[in-house]
Write a protein that holds these residues in place. Sequence first.
Motif, short mmCIF file in Angstrom:
data_model
loop_
_atom_site.label_atom_id
_atom_site.label_comp_id
_atom_site.label_asym_id
_atom_site.label_seq_id
_atom_site.Cartn_x
_atom_site.Cartn_y
_atom_site.Cartn_z
N ASP A 169 -3.40 1.61 -3.67
CA ASP A 169 -4.26 2.73 -3.79
C ASP A 169 -3.90 4.18 -3.29
O ASP A 169 -3.12 4.18 -2.11
N ASP A 170 -4.18 5.43 -4.09
CA ASP A 170 -4.11 6.51 -3.42
C ASP A 170 -5.42 7.02 -2.85
O ASP A 170 -5.31 8.33 -2.53
N VAL A 172 -7.98 7.44 -4.48
CA VAL A 172 -8.79 8.40 -5.63
C VAL A 172 -8.92 7.49 -6.56
O VAL A 172 -8.16 6.97 -7.25
N THR A 175 -7.72 8.52 -10.57
CA THR A 175 -6.20 8.60 -10.68
C THR A 175 -5.73 7.35 -11.04
O THR A 175 -5.62 6.11 -10.36
CA CA Z 1 -6.20 6.07 -7.95
#
Ligand code: CA
Length: 237
Positions: A169-170, A172, A175
């Motif tokens: 995961d980033d 966010v 995205t």
């Molecule tokens: Ca994401």
Amino acid sequence: NLGIVNIPVVVHVVYSNSQQNITDQQINSQIDILNADFRAANSDASNAPSEFAGLVADSEISFTLSNVFRHSNSRAEWGTRDDVKYAYPPVSPSNTLNIWVANIGGGILGYAQFPGGPASTDGVVIAPQYFGDTGYVSAPYDKGRTATHEVGHYLNLRHIWGDGRCRQDDFVADTPESDGPNYGCPSYPTVNCRSNDMTMNYMDYVYDQCMYMFSEGQKARMRTIFMDGGPRTGFVN
Ligand code: CA
Ligand code: ARG
Ligand code: ZN
């Protein structure tokens, strides 16, 4: 509601030759690009494919150049271990974005410190040939998007692929996952995991002319750092 958050900017130009002593015009071009990109006023935002067009975000963050300091130094390459910051310390980092424009070496365009780090090294470093879009600039990184990317990190954004494989995961939600950076100018759609990559996001590794958006989720993540208890409340108090 924070409204528009304005970020005062101090630029430290550190040069070992006259080319690296970039002009005020080049510096201003970069400030203009930051303002366009963070307000979704960049003309290429309209290139977003329909899948992502509704996610193009005006982050409501703006930038004002407050000062430029110029330093001649015989050192030709500064690396990524903050030597340039120790040589020329940041000005008021709690309420000012410090940008050092200095040659890093090793083909590195720029690097940033995330929120919450030491004040003495807070800010971003960009090599002069990747700063702004006029003067001493080098294609295909000559549209000022290195600073957009690094300021994204400075405002708490991770790389679009979460610096890991699919499912990493980033932090966010809007995205899409990916398994690593995209380079060059990817065609749409580009698929590496279970969905189309948002290769045109500023937090990927594509050419400057092929990145043109932050997402609504990235906007929310950036703005959280200015809220009560966050690491960059100094910009709104
Ligand atoms: Ca994401
Ligand atoms: N490699 C750098 C980083 O990870 C910057 C990449 C910037 N990309 C660009 N198209 N200007 O922070
Ligand atoms: Zn990065």
